[in-house]
Design an enzyme around this catalytic site. Structure first.
Site, PDB file in Angstrom:
ATOM      1  N   LYS A  20       2.357  -1.958  -7.225  1.00  0.00           N
ATOM      2  CA  LYS A  20       1.409  -0.895  -7.594  1.00  0.00           C
ATOM      3  C   LYS A  20       1.569  -0.541  -9.076  1.00  0.00           C
ATOM      4  CE  LYS A  20      -0.685  -0.821  -3.791  1.00  0.00           C
ATOM      5  NZ  LYS A  20      -2.055  -1.359  -3.736  1.00  0.00           N
ATOM      6  N   ARG A  71      16.281   7.815   6.792  1.00  0.00           N
ATOM      7  CA  ARG A  71      15.801   6.447   6.544  1.00  0.00           C
ATOM      8  C   ARG A  71      16.077   6.120   5.072  1.00  0.00           C
ATOM      9  NH1 ARG A  71       9.454   5.164   7.530  1.00  0.00           N
ATOM     10  NH2 ARG A  71       9.232   6.578   5.770  1.00  0.00           N
ATOM     11  N   LEU A 107       4.533   7.826   9.950  1.00  0.00           N
ATOM     12  CA  LEU A 107       4.763   8.933  10.882  1.00  0.00           C
ATOM     13  C   LEU A 107       3.616   9.153  11.889  1.00  0.00           C
ATOM     14  CD1 LEU A 107       6.524  11.342  11.744  1.00  0.00           C
ATOM     15  CD2 LEU A 107       5.370  12.708   9.984  1.00  0.00           C
ATOM     16  N   LEU A 117      -8.550 -13.347  -1.381  1.00  0.00           N
ATOM     17  CA  LEU A 117      -8.644 -13.226  -2.849  1.00  0.00           C
ATOM     18  C   LEU A 117      -7.759 -14.239  -3.579  1.00  0.00           C
ATOM     19  CD1 LEU A 117      -8.676  -9.345  -3.340  1.00  0.00           C
ATOM     20  CD2 LEU A 117     -10.609 -10.904  -3.412  1.00  0.00           C
ATOM     21  N   TYR A 156       6.922  -3.761  -3.011  1.00  0.00           N
ATOM     22  CA  TYR A 156       5.601  -3.162  -2.770  1.00  0.00           C
ATOM     23  C   TYR A 156       5.282  -2.133  -3.865  1.00  0.00           C
ATOM     24  CZ  TYR A 156       2.217   0.220  -1.251  1.00  0.00           C
ATOM     25  OH  TYR A 156       1.149   1.075  -1.249  1.00  0.00           O
ATOM     26  N   ILE A 162      -8.182   2.346   5.038  1.00  0.00           N
ATOM     27  CA  ILE A 162      -8.854   3.193   4.041  1.00  0.00           C
ATOM     28  C   ILE A 162     -10.185   2.549   3.624  1.00  0.00           C
ATOM     29  CG2 ILE A 162      -8.582   4.425   1.851  1.00  0.00           C
ATOM     30  CD1 ILE A 162      -5.503   4.054   2.270  1.00  0.00           C
ATOM     31  N   ASP A 191      13.843   7.078   1.532  1.00  0.00           N
ATOM     32  CA  ASP A 191      12.902   8.198   1.615  1.00  0.00           C
ATOM     33  C   ASP A 191      13.161   9.214   0.502  1.00  0.00           C
ATOM     34  OD1 ASP A 191      11.120   7.717   3.670  1.00  0.00           O
ATOM     35  OD2 ASP A 191      12.395   8.587   5.224  1.00  0.00           O
ATOM     36  N   SER A 212      -0.467   4.358  -5.533  1.00  0.00           N
ATOM     37  CA  SER A 212       0.298   5.150  -4.574  1.00  0.00           C
ATOM     38  C   SER A 212       1.194   6.149  -5.285  1.00  0.00           C
ATOM     39  CB  SER A 212       1.150   4.171  -3.767  1.00  0.00           C
ATOM     40  OG  SER A 212       2.140   4.867  -3.064  1.00  0.00           O
TER      41      SER A 212
END
Ligand code: WQD
Length: 339
Positions: free
Chosen positions: A154, A296, A201, A59, A150, A12, A299, A125
């Site tokens: 965020k 999975r 995906l 960083l 993870y 990104i 999800d 996210s």
């Protein structure tokens, strides 16, 4: 005007560098090259004919970061991408994620609040919403207990920025909650470079179509959706990149009253896994080999964005279709196969 992009050689980040250059900004990139390559710098240059300034820096290197900011007091805004992003890896190695995503963010903010201009865009996210009760998901939806370290980084990252904004009047921040970024630059000079077997995906689809993977496993077809597969909001990476530029312009021009704001960045359209497969087949002209396997773990059934706040307040709207994004992802995959 000089903009610092941390993680600017990542997926990104690199596309956002292009969007910034297009608007006339001077870009300086910091990247530790842990999940990116210097080749991306060449890709950026061949698209924009401008080579951004680049410094290889981690960083977590507190001293190195301090020295960087001593040299670059003239940075007007920071877009902070540099972070680890694999959900599974974060479960296996949580401390790496807390160090890379949290410690690094605090070091960055410690330096930012000493600069003459204090503006930061944070990569967040839609994972912060977990399994949302209402669809489409608006920014007012509750933030759920994170399912992975993870996701937790965020949430904590947003809290750290909120608290730092409260304590520093001059600091302005926007957190962008991404839905599912896919695609590549239409020139196929830059795109996604997944390490090892792709977990997401679309890179799995393109690698299967090119013959790098035998077949795609579709994780579950017994969800409570129309065709039984999960629904996501897939957004072209260039649309997402452009959202960063308008968000940064909003805080740099002091248009916002609040010094910390949150925006969803998606298309507002939900597509199932089978929709994506069909759209890929028609965009590429390829037949995709796939089989249905078990769900999975972890999800969510469905997630797509209510984009009204971003549309109205940022004046931004995703303009590229799913088909366009898949076509660009496919062209990128084919270009990688040749190189
Ligand atoms: C999309 C859909 C899978 C692979 C991502 C990021 C996460 C967070 C949110 C980051 C799901 C299905 C996938 C495969 C499949 N954002 N699938 N076969 O799960 O929405 O999460 O966005 O900041 O970190 O990973 O995206 O691309 O992994 O999956 O059937 O081989 O495709 O079950 O329904 P997801 P994804």
């Amino acid at each position: 005007m000089k903009i610092l992009v941390t993680g600017g050689l990542g997926f990104i980040g690199s596309h956002t560098v292009i969007a910034l250059q297009k608007k006339g900004y001077e870009v300086i990139i910091i990247d530790n090259l842990s999940n990116s390559s210097l080749k991306v710098l060449e890709g950026i240059t061949s698209i924009s004919f401008k080579t951004p300034e680049f410094e290889k820096l981690d960083l977590r290197d507190k001293l190195g970061l301090k020295e960087f900011f001593v040299k670059h007091q003239d940075v007007s805004g920071v877009i902070h991408f540099a972070a680890s992003k694999a959900v599974g890896e974060s479960v296996e190695n949580p401390l790496l994620y807390y160090e890379n995503n949290i410690a690094a963010l605090t070091y960055l903010l410690q330096n930012l609040v000493k600069l003459p201009e204090q503006n930061i865009i944070f990569s967040s996210s839609c994972t912060v919403y977990g399994e949302a009760e209402d669809l489409p998901i608006s920014e007012g939806a509750p933030v759920k207990k994170a399912m992975s370290p993870y996701g937790n980084t965020k949430q904590i990252g947003e809290e750290i920025i909120t608290d730092t904004c409260k304590a520093n009047d001059k600091l302005k921040a926007i957190s962008l909650r991404y839905f599912n970024p896919i695609g590549a630059h239409p020139t196929a000079e830059i795109g996604e470079l997944p390490l090892g077997t792709p977990q997401n995906l679309v890179p799995f689809i393109t690698q299967t179509a090119i013959g790098k993977r035998k077949e795609l496993s579709v994780f579950g077809d017994n969800y409570p959706t129309e065709d039984g597969t999960c629904i996501r909001d897939y957004i072209h990476v260039m649309d997402l990149a452009e959202a960063h530029v308008v968000a940064l312009e909003r805080i740099m021009s002091s248009k916002s009253k609040e010094n910390f704001e949150v925006f969803n960045v998606g298309t507002g359209i939900g597509s199932s896994v089978l929709d994506v497969i069909k759209a890929f087949e028609s965009a590429s002209g390829e037949n995709l080999k796939y089989k249905i396997v078990d769900r999975r773990p972890g999800d969510v059934v469905a997630a797509y964005a209510d984009t009204q706040k971003a549309n109205k307040t940022l004046g931004w709207k995703a303009k590229r279709s799913l088909g366009q994004a898949l076509k660009d992802a496919w062209e990128w995959e084919k270009s990688q196969d040749k190189s």
